[in-house]
Design an enzyme around this catalytic site. Structure first.
Site, PDB file in Angstrom:
ATOM      1  N   ALA A   9      15.495   1.935  -1.409  1.00  0.00           N
ATOM      2  CA  ALA A   9      14.218   1.213  -1.515  1.00  0.00           C
ATOM      3  C   ALA A   9      14.451  -0.268  -1.774  1.00  0.00           C
ATOM      4  O   ALA A   9      13.722  -0.912  -2.519  1.00  0.00           O
ATOM      5  CB  ALA A   9      13.367   1.816  -2.628  1.00  0.00           C
ATOM      6  N   ALA A  10      15.497  -0.806  -1.149  1.00  0.00           N
ATOM      7  CA  ALA A  10      15.817  -2.215  -1.403  1.00  0.00           C
ATOM      8  C   ALA A  10      15.277  -3.133  -0.322  1.00  0.00           C
ATOM      9  O   ALA A  10      15.239  -4.348  -0.496  1.00  0.00           O
ATOM     10  CB  ALA A  10      17.327  -2.385  -1.513  1.00  0.00           C
ATOM     11  N   ARG A  15       7.453  -5.746   7.762  1.00  0.00           N
ATOM     12  CA  ARG A  15       6.339  -5.419   8.651  1.00  0.00           C
ATOM     13  C   ARG A  15       5.061  -5.036   7.908  1.00  0.00           C
ATOM     14  O   ARG A  15       3.999  -4.932   8.503  1.00  0.00           O
ATOM     15  CB  ARG A  15       6.774  -4.284   9.608  1.00  0.00           C
ATOM     16  CG  ARG A  15       7.809  -4.727  10.619  1.00  0.00           C
ATOM     17  CD  ARG A  15       8.525  -3.545  11.270  1.00  0.00           C
ATOM     18  NE  ARG A  15       9.571  -2.988  10.406  1.00  0.00           N
ATOM     19  CZ  ARG A  15      10.357  -1.958  10.734  1.00  0.00           C
ATOM     20  NH1 ARG A  15      10.185  -1.365  11.915  1.00  0.00           N
ATOM     21  NH2 ARG A  15      11.289  -1.508   9.918  1.00  0.00           N
ATOM     22  N   LYS A  22       7.243  -2.584  -0.785  1.00  0.00           N
ATOM     23  CA  LYS A  22       6.762  -1.435  -0.002  1.00  0.00           C
ATOM     24  C   LYS A  22       6.754  -0.146  -0.821  1.00  0.00           C
ATOM     25  O   LYS A  22       5.797   0.636  -0.750  1.00  0.00           O
ATOM     26  CB  LYS A  22       7.610  -1.262   1.264  1.00  0.00           C
ATOM     27  CG  LYS A  22       7.100  -0.132   2.134  1.00  0.00           C
ATOM     28  CD  LYS A  22       7.520  -0.228   3.582  1.00  0.00           C
ATOM     29  CE  LYS A  22       8.977   0.010   3.791  1.00  0.00           C
ATOM     30  NZ  LYS A  22       9.314   0.082   5.227  1.00  0.00           N
ATOM     31  N   GLY A  79      21.352  -3.759   5.346  1.00  0.00           N
ATOM     32  CA  GLY A  79      21.192  -2.503   6.072  1.00  0.00           C
ATOM     33  C   GLY A  79      21.361  -1.275   5.197  1.00  0.00           C
ATOM     34  O   GLY A  79      21.826  -1.348   4.058  1.00  0.00           O
ATOM     35  N   SER A 406     -38.659   2.294 -25.971  1.00  0.00           N
ATOM     36  CA  SER A 406     -38.201   1.487 -24.837  1.00  0.00           C
ATOM     37  C   SER A 406     -38.046   0.028 -25.230  1.00  0.00           C
ATOM     38  O   SER A 406     -38.745  -0.480 -26.093  1.00  0.00           O
ATOM     39  CB  SER A 406     -39.216   1.583 -23.701  1.00  0.00           C
ATOM     40  OG  SER A 406     -39.299   2.923 -23.280  1.00  0.00           O
TER      41      SER A 406
HETATM   42  C1  UD1 Z   1      15.627   3.888   9.455  1.00  0.00           C
HETATM   43  C2  UD1 Z   1      16.798   4.465  10.227  1.00  0.00           C
HETATM   44  C3  UD1 Z   1      16.257   5.153  11.477  1.00  0.00           C
HETATM   45  C4  UD1 Z   1      15.269   6.227  11.088  1.00  0.00           C
HETATM   46  C5  UD1 Z   1      14.160   5.653  10.219  1.00  0.00           C
HETATM   47  C6  UD1 Z   1      13.329   6.785   9.654  1.00  0.00           C
HETATM   48  C7  UD1 Z   1      18.705   2.973   9.847  1.00  0.00           C
HETATM   49  C8  UD1 Z   1      19.523   1.881  10.395  1.00  0.00           C
HETATM   50  N1  UD1 Z   1      17.682   3.377  10.609  1.00  0.00           N
HETATM   51  O1  UD1 Z   1      15.014   2.910  10.256  1.00  0.00           O
HETATM   52  O2  UD1 Z   1      17.336   5.734  12.197  1.00  0.00           O
HETATM   53  O3  UD1 Z   1      14.710   6.808  12.256  1.00  0.00           O
HETATM   54  O4  UD1 Z   1      14.711   4.928   9.088  1.00  0.00           O
HETATM   55  O5  UD1 Z   1      12.223   6.326   8.944  1.00  0.00           O
HETATM   56  O6  UD1 Z   1      19.016   3.489   8.791  1.00  0.00           O
HETATM   57  N2  UD1 Z   1      16.800  -0.267   2.958  1.00  0.00           N
HETATM   58  C9  UD1 Z   1      17.575  -0.720   1.913  1.00  0.00           C
HETATM   59  N3  UD1 Z   1      18.436  -1.760   2.149  1.00  0.00           N
HETATM   60  C10 UD1 Z   1      18.560  -2.343   3.361  1.00  0.00           C
HETATM   61  C11 UD1 Z   1      17.758  -1.870   4.408  1.00  0.00           C
HETATM   62  C12 UD1 Z   1      16.887  -0.829   4.183  1.00  0.00           C
HETATM   63  O7  UD1 Z   1      17.512  -0.211   0.796  1.00  0.00           O
HETATM   64  O8  UD1 Z   1      19.378  -3.265   3.479  1.00  0.00           O
HETATM   65  C13 UD1 Z   1      15.845   0.836   2.690  1.00  0.00           C
HETATM   66  C14 UD1 Z   1      14.414   0.436   2.954  1.00  0.00           C
HETATM   67  O9  UD1 Z   1      13.828  -0.098   1.769  1.00  0.00           O
HETATM   68  C15 UD1 Z   1      13.774   1.748   3.392  1.00  0.00           C
HETATM   69  C16 UD1 Z   1      14.927   2.506   4.030  1.00  0.00           C
HETATM   70  O10 UD1 Z   1      16.114   1.897   3.567  1.00  0.00           O
HETATM   71  O11 UD1 Z   1      13.283   2.479   2.294  1.00  0.00           O
HETATM   72  C17 UD1 Z   1      14.886   2.455   5.552  1.00  0.00           C
HETATM   73  O12 UD1 Z   1      14.918   1.115   5.970  1.00  0.00           O
HETATM   74  P1  UD1 Z   1      14.000   0.558   7.148  1.00  0.00           P
HETATM   75  O13 UD1 Z   1      14.313  -0.869   7.350  1.00  0.00           O
HETATM   76  O14 UD1 Z   1      12.607   0.955   6.935  1.00  0.00           O
HETATM   77  O15 UD1 Z   1      14.639   1.365   8.376  1.00  0.00           O
HETATM   78  P2  UD1 Z   1      13.930   1.841   9.722  1.00  0.00           P
HETATM   79  O16 UD1 Z   1      13.924   0.714  10.679  1.00  0.00           O
HETATM   80  O17 UD1 Z   1      12.654   2.502   9.426  1.00  0.00           O
HETATM   81 CA    CA Z   2      11.377   2.708   7.633  1.00  0.00          CA
END
Ligand code: UD1
Ligand code: CA
Length: 460
Positions: A9-10, A15, A22, A79, A406
């Site tokens: 959740a980082a 979007r 989020k 990522g 009243s």
């Molecule tokens: C991700 C998956 C995708 C999957 C989708 C499902 C990856 C690269 N892609 O895409 O294959 O279909 O989820 O919902 O994993 N987060 C971090 N640190 C970061 C980046 C993200 O903690 O550096 C956390 C976000 O807060 C989120 C989760 O990881 O809770 C997923 O990240 P998000 O950027 O939403 O990935 P998606 O593009 O949805």
């Molecule tokens: Ca996502």
């Protein structure tokens, strides 16, 4: 085997276009991450951790109630693979299965996570990925299979046109064997259109080493919906709303229009209660059996016992309403209100930190603040407790069977004894003993023939 949970959740949640992290967006009375934590809880994990980063302090503050939670900080978000790597110290020396969840996939069910762990451990897989077939896979990582086996996960932005046609998606939920995990994570290259360390990249690495990569599929793809935008949040909200309403209807609640009935997940409603359109039941609200909630009512963190009638357009917060009482229309019951059995709060009445005894009535246009009203009392139209002197709040006590005429103002602190009467239009500043009549108003003067005389006077 011991089981651990980590929630990612980082991420910034760009979007969402929102200043709120989020993970803390609200869905049917809980934050998104709270939904995920509840599903995880069912597995009785040894460790439950969250990776925070973007607005980390806020996210941690939003989770203060969960004292056993561990946190890892990902100060720069490179990522999902990089996020997981930040939790390495948390699992130092630990064995067993690590379930990785996404903070933005809130509807995953406990049963699915149990099945994930069971399948993963039975197969002795290195990783097991939860997948789903969806009609609109746009935005998700696609499951690429060779001869039926998962060989790689490709992100939307990196996918070929042919891969974009694939309807099986990565849910972002995985079970990993902890032992090789954190070493292997170092081998995921930075890559993809956004130059991130993708956690799904581990699948390719594991396959290359000939390790067992498993999948389980959920039959209801709604369960693994990810939330990346306000529109997706609204869609998921509709799904939760519908299933909560179905749960209530299955338990004997009549919901006239489920599409416009908004009930938070923790709310309970008894059988034979009728809910009219446009009703909101929020937080820890409990509604008894045989109640009727008319259109436009909002009830927050309150308890309604059996057989309560709430007429249209009332707001009720942190209030208790006893059996058979009636409220509204257009009443505002604020924190600390207790409405006794068979009591009646009528239209345009506001209450705060006020109790009304059994069968008492405040039927019209009244403000009662910091007030206790005994049983069988009648508070007349337009009664106002003057409870605030600009600095402090003061209490008003109205006894059993008292009658407040009243248009009375009760200047607190003040008390009206049992059975006492107050003459209409009084401004009561002193205590009225039990059984007495208190009148506090100027005497009326009639100036006979005054109008005619006035007309005869010459203009000045
Ligand atoms: C991700 C998956 C995708 C999957 C989708 C499902 C990856 C690269 N892609 O895409 O294959 O279909 O989820 O919902 O994993 N987060 C971090 N640190 C970061 C980046 C993200 O903690 O550096 C956390 C976000 O807060 C989120 C989760 O990881 O809770 C997923 O990240 P998000 O950027 O939403 O990935 P998606 O593009 O949805
Ligand atoms: Ca996502």
């Amino acid at each position: 085997m011991s089981c651990h949970v980590l929630i990612l959740a980082a991420g910034q949640g760009t979007r969402m276009r929102s200043s709120r992290p989020k993970a803390l967006h609200r869905l049917a009375g809980l934050t998104l991450i709270e939904h995920v934590l509840r599903a995880a809880e069912a597995m009785n994990p040894t460790t439950t951790g969250v990776v925070v980063g973007h607005q980390a302090t806020q996210v941690q503050a939003g989770l203060v109630d969960r004292s056993s939670l561990r946190f890892a900080v990902q100060s720069e978000q490179f990522g999902t693979g990089h996020a997981l790597l930040q939790a390495a110290p948390m699992f130092q020396g630990q064995r067993g299965t690590l379930v990785v969840l996404s903070g933005d996939v809130p509807l995953v069910r406990a049963a699915t996570l149990e099945r994930l762990v069971a399948t993963h451990e039975r197969a002795k897989a290195a990783v097991t990925v939860v997948t789903a077939h969806v009609a609109r896979p746009y935005g998700y990582g696609r499951i690429v299979r060779t001869e039926g086996r998962l060989t790689g996960i490709v992100e939307e932005r990196d996918a070929s046109n042919a891969q974009r046609q694939l309807k099986e998606i990565n849910s972002g939920i995985y079970a990993f064997d902890l032992e090789p995990l954190f070493d292997a994570l170092h081998e995921i290259p930075r890559g993809g259109a956004v130059n991130e360390i993708y956690l799904p990249g581990l699948v390719t690495i594991y396959r290359g080493r000939g390790w067992l990569v498993e999948t389980i599929e959920v039959s209801d793809p709604d369960e693994v919906r990810g939330i990346n935008s306000q529109t997706e949040l609204a869609e998921v909200r509709r799904i939760v709303r519908q299933s909560k309403n179905e749960e209530l209807m299955a338990a004997g609640v009549t919901i006239e229009d489920p599409a416009t009935t908004y009930v938070d997940v923790d709310v309970t409603v008894g059988p034979d209660t009728v809910i009219h359109p446009g009703v909101f039941l929020e937080g820890r609200t409990r509604v008894g059996a045989r109640c009727e909630l008319h259109a436009g009512v909002r009830i927050v963190d309150s308890t309604l016992e059996d057989g309560v009638l709430v007429n249209n357009h009332c707001v009720i917060r942190r209030t208790r309403v006893a059996e058979g009482a009636q409220v509204g229309p257009f009443a505002h019951l604020r924190e600390g209100t207790v409405v006794g059995a068979e009591a009646k709060i009528g239209n345009f009445v506001e209450t705060k930190k006020t109790s009304l005894g059994r069968g008492s009535k405040a039927s019209h246009l009244t403000y009662l603040g910091d007030t206790s009203v005994g049983d069988g009392a009648n508070v007349g139209a337009g009664t106002i407790t003057c409870n605030y002197d600009g600095v402090n709040k003061h209490a008003t006590a109205i006894g059993h069977n008292a009658f407040i005429g009243s248009g009375t103002q009760l200047v607190a602190p003040v008390s009206v004894g049992d059975g006492a009467y107050i003459g209409a239009g009084s401004c009561i500043t002193e205590d009225v003993p039990a059984g007495a009549l208190g009148v506090a108003r100027a005497r009326q003067v009639n100036k006979t023939e005054w109008v005619g005389r006035r007309r005869d006077e010459p203009d000045s």
